[in-house]
Design an enzyme around this catalytic site. Structure first.
Site, PDB file in Angstrom:
ATOM      1  N   GLU A  48       0.825  -1.205   0.000  1.00 51.23           N
ATOM      2  CA  GLU A  48       0.000   0.000   0.000  1.00 51.23           C
ATOM      3  C   GLU A  48       0.863   1.260   0.000  1.00 51.23           C
ATOM      4  O   GLU A  48       2.089   1.197   0.159  1.00 51.23           O
ATOM      5  CB  GLU A  48      -0.913  -0.004   1.228  1.00 51.23           C
ATOM      6  CG  GLU A  48      -0.151  -0.162   2.537  1.00 51.23           C
ATOM      7  CD  GLU A  48      -0.749   0.645   3.665  1.00 51.23           C
ATOM      8  OE1 GLU A  48      -0.985   1.842   3.426  1.00 51.23           O
ATOM      9  OE2 GLU A  48      -0.956   0.103   4.757  1.00 51.23           O
ATOM     10  N   LYS A 112      -5.954  10.471   0.814  1.00 52.31           N
ATOM     11  CA  LYS A 112      -6.006   9.105   1.312  1.00 52.31           C
ATOM     12  C   LYS A 112      -7.160   8.393   0.610  1.00 52.31           C
ATOM     13  O   LYS A 112      -8.306   8.845   0.670  1.00 52.31           O
ATOM     14  CB  LYS A 112      -6.215   9.132   2.826  1.00 52.31           C
ATOM     15  CG  LYS A 112      -5.963   7.827   3.544  1.00 52.31           C
ATOM     16  CD  LYS A 112      -6.044   8.075   5.059  1.00 52.31           C
ATOM     17  CE  LYS A 112      -5.689   6.825   5.841  1.00 52.31           C
ATOM     18  NZ  LYS A 112      -5.746   7.078   7.308  1.00 52.31           N
ATOM     19  N   ASP A 182     -18.745   3.089  13.644  1.00 56.24           N
ATOM     20  CA  ASP A 182     -17.657   3.376  12.705  1.00 56.24           C
ATOM     21  C   ASP A 182     -16.949   2.073  12.383  1.00 56.24           C
ATOM     22  O   ASP A 182     -16.178   1.567  13.188  1.00 56.24           O
ATOM     23  CB  ASP A 182     -16.673   4.376  13.303  1.00 56.24           C
ATOM     24  CG  ASP A 182     -15.564   4.740  12.317  1.00 56.24           C
ATOM     25  OD1 ASP A 182     -15.635   4.258  11.166  1.00 56.24           O
ATOM     26  OD2 ASP A 182     -14.639   5.461  12.698  1.00 56.24           O
ATOM     27  N   SER A 184     -14.516   0.234   9.595  1.00 56.74           N
ATOM     28  CA  SER A 184     -13.630   0.541   8.481  1.00 56.74           C
ATOM     29  C   SER A 184     -14.029  -0.220   7.221  1.00 56.74           C
ATOM     30  O   SER A 184     -14.517  -1.345   7.278  1.00 56.74           O
ATOM     31  CB  SER A 184     -12.193   0.175   8.855  1.00 56.74           C
ATOM     32  OG  SER A 184     -11.361   0.218   7.723  1.00 56.74           O
ATOM     33  N   ALA A 185     -13.761   0.417   6.071  1.00 56.57           N
ATOM     34  CA  ALA A 185     -13.992  -0.256   4.785  1.00 56.57           C
ATOM     35  C   ALA A 185     -13.080  -1.467   4.632  1.00 56.57           C
ATOM     36  O   ALA A 185     -13.365  -2.365   3.837  1.00 56.57           O
ATOM     37  CB  ALA A 185     -13.751   0.729   3.636  1.00 56.57           C
ATOM     38  N   ASP A 186     -11.962  -1.493   5.398  1.00 55.44           N
ATOM     39  CA  ASP A 186     -11.041  -2.626   5.319  1.00 55.44           C
ATOM     40  C   ASP A 186     -11.754  -3.934   5.649  1.00 55.44           C
ATOM     41  O   ASP A 186     -11.503  -4.976   5.041  1.00 55.44           O
ATOM     42  CB  ASP A 186      -9.867  -2.433   6.282  1.00 55.44           C
ATOM     43  CG  ASP A 186      -9.038  -1.208   5.952  1.00 55.44           C
ATOM     44  OD1 ASP A 186      -9.271  -0.607   4.882  1.00 55.44           O
ATOM     45  OD2 ASP A 186      -8.167  -0.853   6.753  1.00 55.44           O
ATOM     46  N   LYS A 203      -4.666  -2.430  14.604  1.00 62.20           N
ATOM     47  CA  LYS A 203      -3.994  -1.383  15.352  1.00 62.20           C
ATOM     48  C   LYS A 203      -4.592  -1.286  16.754  1.00 62.20           C
ATOM     49  O   LYS A 203      -5.812  -1.314  16.942  1.00 62.20           O
ATOM     50  CB  LYS A 203      -4.118  -0.044  14.620  1.00 62.20           C
ATOM     51  CG  LYS A 203      -3.343  -0.012  13.309  1.00 62.20           C
ATOM     52  CD  LYS A 203      -3.620   1.233  12.509  1.00 62.20           C
ATOM     53  CE  LYS A 203      -2.863   1.209  11.183  1.00 62.20           C
ATOM     54  NZ  LYS A 203      -3.194   2.354  10.339  1.00 62.20           N
TER      55      LYS A 203
END
Length: 790
Positions: A48, A112, A182, A184-186, A203
């Protein structure tokens, strides 16, 4: 094929469900090294660029990205660093492009990129660093199976307690109550992209427990890549949570990905790698900094500001830990790059062990089984060719396959007919230079020994090309189906004598599609004797394929196709000039194309290179050679028809001089001179039978011998043509038969007798087509037995 600067392949040669979505060439580039790796089935690891654009300061970010690429290479895999440059998606970056992302001219101008940002960033020509989700998307699109990163964004600590609600109804009720959420799109992307994500877990600034529960709900395998099932928390190997599986073996990790592919599963897998032991002690101290940074982010509102939160938190953690977090972050990234490379290597071994595996260079997220590059058509009159591993072709022909539409007037049109129509007839036939060459070769070659490699559109003309090729008994496994593209068409207007007046060629599919991937794959697989390329291929494709053939000892034959395209071959010789050998084996220009190649070579200063002058000096051209050449130029073009004049054009138009000066680039130059015949200029080595010959004006050749080279220039008069029908395809038939002769008799140019034989066969083929309404006369098949007996 998806190079912006390579108007070919391009690409990739196999796309979702067997189609190549060539519209991607407008927005997506695959780096040549990555493209070659995918074509030749080498392991590739995606990397990435958010860590470059938003994770580390310059120049640490730039140096780190280069370090990660080097580590991937050390495992035997090829790195593919992914980013967006001026709205173009880049799968593999040049150093200059990486520098643009790492140190932009305008601070803060690089954005980003997550899934939601891809289309706007492309449309607005932005520069962007790809997050995990975007990198997963592009890796899956390119058929890359492994992606190595550091940590990844998942569920924030303030996420609603999804696990407390056991059904969708209660979940939706909470959403109606506007409970903060919330995710994440991950997380979602791992359910859509069949890619193995190698990271150091989640993380530690995020909610690990709820993230693991959500992954379980999504059906994404989570595997701890270590001695225990403990799920790592980025800076520390211990999160307090366990996962169902663990392994320390790259081969088992690869097997997990491969098994999912075999089963047609479209989700990825998460391999959670603990931080190296050396940094474990520092992890506890860093965790205190993490807790404090998270508390501060909640107090100042940063935690609710989406993607701005991560870089703020990482920066604050670095401040609180006095830089130790930066060192640990780099260490885990480098460790993950190494493990990602090892898994990719093992994965490719599994692919190679299964020759009929479905996982072969599939591009497109929804492709499960091995895609076919052939059109699915109704049954034809003959049984279609079905390629197998043992069906190697000895002659590969790369370039254009087209439909020819020829219009011929019955009578000569007067000036008053301009802007109007005239009576005549119109015929539709198969065409395209490469296709014509392939058909001509096919008609005089052993069965299934000739393979045409060319893109066709998914339209009626593409169906016509495939069906008629099958009806001719030709192989069709080299036809590359391009979705939503027009098949190449050439519309020719001829006068009443059959001469070409004008025409329009729609070859856009050659500009949008790339042949490299398929060509590289086939050349390495089949190891043909000769590869023929036409000038419709881009200069980049020609250069790449020529270099590959040279390295594998395969002869290269270039057919210039037209004046405009003739000089494309020069890119292949610019960096490969040698004093002892010519990089291209055969080239077949007409006189005008020869002049263009010579002029462009002069403009490019190719004649100024030291290696070139060394080669030319080695020829040691003597005054005797020049005198013999003058004598040859006085000979008649035809002994039977003196009205055709003499061979004075050899010197008057500079043909002989240009040809000899080009021999350091092209070992054999076969010049098609129309009704004046054929001129062959060539460079022979010390083992050639020509070494014992001397100039013979009566037999129409002149010689020059030096210690290292023998230079030959020979004329072959044109054969008589009784009933000219049209000139379309005559030169292609000549090249097709000549290239087939070179496969069946590789040393044909090494003696005067064998050279005369193969040139005569090629000329006979040309005459048969001149007298035929087809681009390649079916009567060429009558030459097959004669050629086999040469």
């Amino acid at each position: 094929m998806l190079f912006r600067n390579s108007r070919a392949l391009q690409r990739l040669s196999k796309f979702s469900r067997g189609y190549l979505d060539s519209s991607l060439t407008r927005i997506l580039d695959i780096h040549p090294e990555v493209l070659d790796a995918l074509a030749t089935k080498k392991p590739v690891v995606a990397l990435e660029t958010t860590l470059v654009t938003h994770g580390f300061p310059y120049p640490t970010n730039y140096d780190l990205s280069n370090s990660l690429e080097s580590i991937v290479r050390s495992t035997g895999a090829i790195p593919a660093t992914i980013g967006i440059i001026e709205g173009r998606i880049k799968i593999g970056l040049e150093k200059a492009e990486l520098e643009e992302l790492a140190n932009p001219e305008i601070p803060g101008s690089v954005v980003k990129i997550s899934r939601r940002d891809i289309a706007p960033a492309v449309s607005m020509r932005a520069f962007g660093g790809t997050t995990c989700s975007a990198t997963l998307i592009f890796a899956a699109l390119a058929g890359i199976k492994v992606f190595a990163t550091g940590g990844w964004r998942a569920s924030w600590r303030r996420i609603m307690q999804v696990h407390q609600y056991h059904n969708v109804y209660n979940f939706l009720c909470l959403l109606e109550g506007h409970v903060a959420m919330d995710i994440s799109a991950d997380l979602q992307e791992l359910t859509r992209c069949p890619v193995g994500l190698v990271s150091s877990g989640v993380k530690s600034i995020l909610d690990i427990g709820r993230t693991l529960e959500y992954l379980e709900t999504l059906g994404v395998p989570v595997v701890s890549y270590g001695p225990t099932k403990e799920f790592p928390a980025f800076f520390t190997p211990k999160s307090g949570f366990e996962v169902p599986w663990n392994t320390e073996s790259p081969s088992i990790a690869a097997s997990i990905l491969y098994t999912q592919t075999q089963l047609g599963m479209q989700n990825g897998a998460l391999f959670a790698v603990p931080i190296p032991d050396k940094y474990e002690a520092a992890g506890a101290e860093i965790q205190l900094a993490v807790d404090q940074a998270v508390a501060e982010s909640e107090a100042n509102g940063i935690s609710s500001r989406g993607k701005e939160a991560t870089p703020w938190l990482l920066h604050r953690i670095g401040e609180l830990s006095k830089g130790s977090s930066l060192e640990s972050n780099v260490a885990l990234l480098e460790n993950n790059a190494r493990i990602g490379g090892e898994i990719a290597v093992e994965y490719q071994k599994l692919v190679e062990e299964q020759p009929h595996s479905s996982d072969t260079m599939t591009v497109g997220l929804r492709s499960i089984s091995k895609p076919s590059t052939q059109l699915r058509l109704p049954a034809s009159k003959t049984t279609p060719f079905a390629a197998s591993e043992n069906d190697n072709a000895s002659l590969l022909v790369l370039g254009a396959a087209a439909v020819d539409i020829s219009a011929k007037a019955f009578e000569a049109a007067s000036n008053s007919a301009l802007g109007s129509t005239v009576p005549g007839n119109i015929t539709v036939s198969l065409g395209g230079v490469a296709r014509n060459i392939a058909e001509a070769s096919h008609r005089v070659s052993p069965k299934d020994s000739v393979l045409l490699v060319s893109p066709i559109g998914d339209d009626s003309f593409g169906q016509l090309l495939t069906q008629e090729s099958e009806n001719h008994g030709m192989r069709t496994d080299g036809l590359l189906l391009q979705k939503n593209q027009r098949t190449a068409v050439c519309n020719m207007i001829m006068n009443s004598q059959g001469g070409l007046t004008t025409g329009i060629a729609d070859m856009a599919i050659l500009e949008k599609a790339q042949l490299e991937i398929k060509a590289i794959e086939l050349i390495k697989q089949m190891k043909p004797t000769v590869v023929v390329m036409d000038g419709n291929c881009s200069s980049e494709v020609i250069s790449t394929i020529a270099g590959l053939c040279t390295r594998h000892g395969i002869k290269v034959f270039f057919e210039p196709t037209s004046v405009v395209k003739s000089a494309r071959i020069l890119k292949a010789v610019e960096t490969t000039i040698s004093s002892s050998t010519s990089p291209i084996d055969f080239i077949s220009p007409n006189l005008i194309e020869l002049q263009e190649i010579f002029a462009v070579a002069n403009e490019k200063d190719l004649f100024a290179k030291p290696e070139y002058w060394t080669a030319l000096d080695n020829f040691s051209l003597t005054s005797r050679y020049r005198m013999d050449l003058e004598h040859l130029s006085r000979a008649n073009v035809s002994d039977e028809d003196p009205s055709k004049g003499t061979l004075s054009f050899l010197l008057d138009q500079g043909l002989a001089q240009m040809a000899v000066k080009l021999l350091p680039f092209f070992r054999h130059i076969v010049i098609k001179c129309g009704d004046k015949g054929v001129i062959v200029a060539m460079r022979q080595n010390s083992t050639s039978a020509w070494r014992s010959e001397q100039s013979n004006i009566k037999r129409r050749y002149v010689m020059n011998h030096s210690d290292t080279d023998t230079i030959v220039l020979s004329h072959f008069p044109a054969l008589p043509v009784k009933d000219l029908v049209n000139v379309t395809g005559a030169g292609d038939s000549f090249v097709g038969v000549l290239s087939s002769c070179l496969v069946q008799q590789p040393n044909a140019f090494n003696s005067q007798k064998s050279l005369a034989q193969v040139i005569e066969m090629a000329q006979r083929a040309s005459v048969l087509t001149l007298c035929s309404p087809y681009a390649v006369s079916p009567e060429l098949s009558n030459l097959k037995r004669t050629i086999a007996c040469l």
